[in-house]
Design a protein around this motif. Sequence first.
Motif, PDB file in Angstrom:
ATOM      1  N   ASP A 281       1.009  -1.349   0.007  1.00 21.39           N
ATOM      2  CA  ASP A 281       0.043  -0.172   0.054  1.00 21.39           C
ATOM      3  C   ASP A 281       0.916   1.332  -0.020  1.00 21.39           C
ATOM      4  O   ASP A 281       0.378   2.105  -0.549  1.00 21.39           O
TER       5      ASP A 281
ATOM      6  N   LEU B  74       1.297   4.008  -2.846  1.00 20.64           N
ATOM      7  CA  LEU B  74       1.018   5.373  -2.709  1.00 20.64           C
ATOM      8  C   LEU B  74       2.250   6.576  -3.116  1.00 20.64           C
ATOM      9  O   LEU B  74       1.820   7.446  -3.615  1.00 20.64           O
TER      10      LEU B  74
ATOM     11  N   ALA C  27       6.711   3.963  10.336  1.00 14.14           N
ATOM     12  CA  ALA C  27       5.400   4.179  11.224  1.00 14.14           C
ATOM     13  C   ALA C  27       6.026   4.134  12.835  1.00 14.14           C
ATOM     14  O   ALA C  27       5.548   4.349  13.717  1.00 14.14           O
TER      15      ALA C  27
ATOM     16  N   MET D 296       7.262   7.084  17.902  1.00 14.04           N
ATOM     17  CA  MET D 296       7.363   7.317  19.197  1.00 14.04           C
ATOM     18  C   MET D 296       8.300   8.610  19.335  1.00 14.04           C
ATOM     19  O   MET D 296       9.253   8.947  18.633  1.00 14.04           O
TER      20      MET D 296
ATOM     21  N   LYS E 116       4.804   7.861   9.213  1.00 19.51           N
ATOM     22  CA  LYS E 116       3.543   7.227   8.630  1.00 19.51           C
ATOM     23  C   LYS E 116       2.523   7.433   9.538  1.00 19.51           C
ATOM     24  O   LYS E 116       2.804   7.304  10.965  1.00 19.51           O
ATOM     25  N   PRO E 117       1.164   7.965   9.488  1.00 16.79           N
ATOM     26  CA  PRO E 117       0.485   8.182   8.245  1.00 16.79           C
ATOM     27  C   PRO E 117       1.266   9.485   8.014  1.00 16.79           C
ATOM     28  O   PRO E 117       1.391  10.456   8.696  1.00 16.79           O
ATOM     29  N   PHE E 118       1.564   9.886   6.617  1.00 13.24           N
ATOM     30  CA  PHE E 118       1.968  10.982   6.103  1.00 13.24           C
ATOM     31  C   PHE E 118       1.053  12.006   5.461  1.00 13.24           C
ATOM     32  O   PHE E 118       0.082  11.305   4.664  1.00 13.24           O
TER      33      PHE E 118
ATOM     34  N   ILE F 183       0.540  14.537   2.081  1.00 15.05           N
ATOM     35  CA  ILE F 183       1.186  14.762   1.004  1.00 15.05           C
ATOM     36  C   ILE F 183       2.293  15.990   0.898  1.00 15.05           C
ATOM     37  O   ILE F 183       3.507  16.022   0.672  1.00 15.05           O
TER      38      ILE F 183
ATOM     39  N   SER G 149       2.027   1.122  18.277  1.00 14.27           N
ATOM     40  CA  SER G 149       1.911   2.640  17.725  1.00 14.27           C
ATOM     41  C   SER G 149       2.178   2.153  16.214  1.00 14.27           C
ATOM     42  O   SER G 149       1.715   2.447  15.205  1.00 14.27           O
ATOM     43  N   HIS G 150       3.282   1.192  16.002  1.00 17.21           N
ATOM     44  CA  HIS G 150       3.804   0.945  14.484  1.00 17.21           C
ATOM     45  C   HIS G 150       2.432   0.312  13.844  1.00 17.21           C
ATOM     46  O   HIS G 150       2.319   0.610  12.967  1.00 17.21           O
TER      47      HIS G 150
ATOM     48  N   ARG H 135      -0.585   2.693  13.057  1.00 21.19           N
ATOM     49  CA  ARG H 135       0.116   3.864  12.015  1.00 21.19           C
ATOM     50  C   ARG H 135       0.005   3.131  10.740  1.00 21.19           C
ATOM     51  O   ARG H 135      -0.472   3.809   9.677  1.00 21.19           O
ATOM     52  N   THR H 136       0.444   1.963  10.536  1.00 23.82           N
ATOM     53  CA  THR H 136       0.705   1.224   9.333  1.00 23.82           C
ATOM     54  C   THR H 136      -0.739   1.169   8.458  1.00 23.82           C
ATOM     55  O   THR H 136      -0.845   1.841   7.203  1.00 23.82           O
TER      56      THR H 136
ATOM     57  N   LEU I 105      -3.531   3.096   9.088  1.00 20.86           N
ATOM     58  CA  LEU I 105      -3.989   4.280   8.917  1.00 20.86           C
ATOM     59  C   LEU I 105      -3.209   5.344   7.811  1.00 20.86           C
ATOM     60  O   LEU I 105      -3.737   6.001   7.217  1.00 20.86           O
ATOM     61  N   ASN I 106      -2.030   4.859   7.630  1.00 20.16           N
ATOM     62  CA  ASN I 106      -1.213   5.457   6.471  1.00 20.16           C
ATOM     63  C   ASN I 106      -1.797   5.355   5.001  1.00 20.16           C
ATOM     64  O   ASN I 106      -1.858   5.999   4.351  1.00 20.16           O
ATOM     65  N   ALA I 107      -2.326   4.027   5.040  1.00 17.49           N
ATOM     66  CA  ALA I 107      -2.894   3.504   4.116  1.00 17.49           C
ATOM     67  C   ALA I 107      -4.167   4.379   3.533  1.00 17.49           C
ATOM     68  O   ALA I 107      -4.623   4.907   2.573  1.00 17.49           O
TER      69      ALA I 107
ATOM     70  N   GLY J 285      -3.580   8.111   3.252  1.00 14.15           N
ATOM     71  CA  GLY J 285      -2.810   8.332   1.867  1.00 14.15           C
ATOM     72  C   GLY J 285      -3.812   8.240   0.646  1.00 14.15           C
ATOM     73  O   GLY J 285      -3.682   9.145  -0.085  1.00 14.15           O
ATOM     74  N   TYR J 286      -4.455   7.057   0.619  1.00 10.12           N
ATOM     75  CA  TYR J 286      -5.547   6.753  -0.560  1.00 10.12           C
ATOM     76  C   TYR J 286      -6.398   7.969  -0.369  1.00 10.12           C
ATOM     77  O   TYR J 286      -6.829   8.417  -1.397  1.00 10.12           O
TER      78      TYR J 286
ATOM     79  N   GLU K 185      -6.336  11.002   0.628  1.00 13.04           N
ATOM     80  CA  GLU K 185      -5.598  12.282   0.204  1.00 13.04           C
ATOM     81  C   GLU K 185      -5.409  12.456  -1.148  1.00 13.04           C
ATOM     82  O   GLU K 185      -5.548  13.372  -1.985  1.00 13.04           O
ATOM     83  N   ILE K 186      -4.738  11.080  -1.792  1.00 11.78           N
ATOM     84  CA  ILE K 186      -4.609  11.099  -3.254  1.00 11.78           C
ATOM     85  C   ILE K 186      -5.861  11.264  -4.021  1.00 11.78           C
ATOM     86  O   ILE K 186      -5.905  11.859  -4.890  1.00 11.78           O
TER      87      ILE K 186
ATOM     88  N   LEU L 166     -10.971  11.599   5.965  1.00 13.47           N
ATOM     89  CA  LEU L 166      -9.720  12.170   6.262  1.00 13.47           C
ATOM     90  C   LEU L 166      -9.551  12.939   7.675  1.00 13.47           C
ATOM     91  O   LEU L 166      -8.587  12.633   8.551  1.00 13.47           O
TER      92      LEU L 166
ATOM     93  N   GLU M 205      -7.618  11.661  10.845  1.00 11.78           N
ATOM     94  CA  GLU M 205      -6.766  12.451  11.899  1.00 11.78           C
ATOM     95  C   GLU M 205      -6.947  12.312  13.147  1.00 11.78           C
ATOM     96  O   GLU M 205      -6.041  12.183  13.955  1.00 11.78           O
TER      97      GLU M 205
ATOM     98  N   LEU N 282      -5.759   9.112  14.540  1.00  9.48           N
ATOM     99  CA  LEU N 282      -4.277   9.126  14.752  1.00  9.48           C
ATOM    100  C   LEU N 282      -3.973   9.976  16.064  1.00  9.48           C
ATOM    101  O   LEU N 282      -3.500   9.577  16.837  1.00  9.48           O
TER     102      LEU N 282
END
Lengths: 151, 623
Positions: free
Chosen positions: A37, A41, A108, A111, A129-131, A133, B387-388, B391-392, B394-396, B399-400, B402-403, B424, B428, B431
């Motif tokens: 994914d 992106l 990700a 911390m 992550k999440p970032f 744009i 956390s990791h 977040r992973t 949530l990143n997708a 990201g998708y 926002e794209i 979005l 947020e 997050l």
Amino acid sequence: MTMPPPDSTASQSSRTDALKVAEISSWVVAAIDDEMDNLTLVTKVLTFNGATVHTAFNGALGLELVRQVRPTLILLDLSMPVMDGWAMVAALRADPNFQKTPVIALTAHAMVGDKERILAGGFDGYISKPFRISTFLGEIIRCLTQSAQQA
Amino acid sequence: MNQPLVVVLLGATAILTLLLAVRIWGQRQHSRAASVAMTALMVGVLYWTVLYLLEISSIDTTFWLAVYRLKFIAVVLVPVASFAFSAAYTGRDALLRTNTLAILLVVPLLTTVIIWTNDYHHLMWQQISRTQESGVSTTTTVTGMWFWVNAFYAYVLLLGGAWLLLRQFIKAPAAYQRQLIALIIGLAAPFAANAVTIFGTLQFDLTPFAFAVTGGALTWGMLRFNLLDIAPIARNVVIDSLPDAMFVLDQQGRLVDLNPAGSSLFQAGPSDLVGKPIAEVAPMLRQRPELAERYRANTPYQEEVTFDRPGEPGISYEIRISPLRDGRGEPIGRVVLMRNITERKRIERELQAQNDALVRANAELAEAREIAEAATQLKNQFLANMSHELRTPLNAIIGYTEIQLAGMTGALNEEQTRYQERVLANSEQLLGLINDVLDIAKIEAGRMNLIRAPFALRPWFHDLYEKNRVLAESKALDFKLDIAADLPETMTEDAIRLAQVVTNLLSNAIKFTTQGLITLAARRNDAEGWQIAVSDTGIGIPLHAHETIFEEFRQIDGTSSRKYGGTGLGLAIARRIVQIMGGTITVRSELGVGSTFTVALPIAKLAESPEAMAAAASVKTNP
């Protein structure tokens, strides 16, 4: 999509360099991540803006890739199978061909203290992550600008 | 008696006593009082002998009489010296004090006065004359009353001294008994001779000749038995009161002498014990026959042993064995000293047990700490993984979304755009919630470790200001930064965590203010403290909520959460962080007017080490 403003902290003299690196079509980016994914992106955002993107799924494949494509920038995840981002950045820094190539951690791991640890570990930049744009492109431009200034 | 022979004998006596005096004086370091008394005795005898020689060989009558009188100085002092020696030798120190000696010298003093004033009262002698024969004169006196007083006094001293020595003789071990015999003979001889002279019909005073016997006996005692070298001075006092059992064994291992502590150790009187083999009288040696064998060696020996006595198990002794040697270095026996160290052993064991317990307790503590640290490490690892892993995905999502919103996948219609914006916004918020929950979890797990380091204060504030300026301007709010001049350039604190606190306060201020002014101000409170204040002209907080807003999952009411977003954890986290820093966070607020949140912090002092300065510099250049 509007261009993110050039790094506001950059001095007046480096503004021209910053503008040059902001020509995204000139970027050759290697993105290394085990998350499909995220690769999708990153590829979408960058290619949409005109950059060339090559991807790999782990550090070992990533090393092969960068030796082939000689990227202007490397986006590197940290937690990956076979070879993680820490090992790969160490290998890059040991290779004379890639000692100066900007490497940005895209991770990700967010911390408190992670960023400091990452910047001390051989990376030039850090995107959590999440970032968004804008932050994503902003950090890439900052690193490229910094790299151009040092060159 | 052959007159020249008398002279020769007297001369020999004089030389012998002189030699003895010098020799004994030279040995005074061994037993001072006895040596001094014996030397005094020898000097007295020497004087007596020399004066007697002068007396019998003098030609001039006046000179003869003066010598006769001078001789008496020795005659009256020698018994006192003799008694003093006996007292010193037997350890009767009480008899040697200045007062006692002064009393002892009263009669000799009186006698001396009477002798020199005899012409007026004739108390010492009623008549005095001399006969001369072949150059040697013999003094003849008709004795006066005081002569007998003086003689009686001399014999009292003699008998007193002899009595002291005899008492010692009875109790002394065999090795000392022979020495005492020598002493008693030596001291008694002159007085026996004197008695014969006084009560007999001899022409000559035999007393000085008897001193030759004295000298001979003492010389023999000294050379053969190391007289004065091992004089048992104060033996009674020291050895008998010694709490340690002490006994003397001969070469055959028989008990020769022992002190009261030794008798009580063997649970029998000295008379039942002396002469018996030690192996027979010492019940503990029957328990440990090998000990008796070991003690036969003629070398010093020391060890700690533990015996069982009837009703007293585990009595510990420190045993010291010293070989005894005679004057020629031949072994003649052993001195055994047994000190009861049961109590010391018990205390040693208790100390050892306490020490062991402490060591165990320390080990347990260390183990517990290790377990706790491992558990904390696990919790920390778990939080990092959580956390990791949160977040992973949530990143997708972000990201998708926002794209699509950015039009990278083609144009969205108005409804699609609105829905994607909601995705979005909710992502947020999720997050933010994840970040806050993880922060709280970290604080609860005790893992919120501050990394205090000096940092450049003003760049830090400007950075915070810049980061929030965009947000304030997006709401058309005025945003002011006001750093007091009295604040130092460098502050020591966890700059990242403090920034988290101030960012939270600023985002709240901007969030709850629709128009007006946001102020970020900092100033020094006093020598020990400083403060950061975030003020707004927003909706304000009702009084009843001034405390509860700092509690977890609290917002002023349920509606504000929906209206303003946020997790309700921000202020709780801010307060926890400030508390860990040793500071306080307070609020002043009025509904509809605005709020001011004040963070008061101690000015943490770190040594101005080169590292600290370098750290400050690196924070300045790499914010």
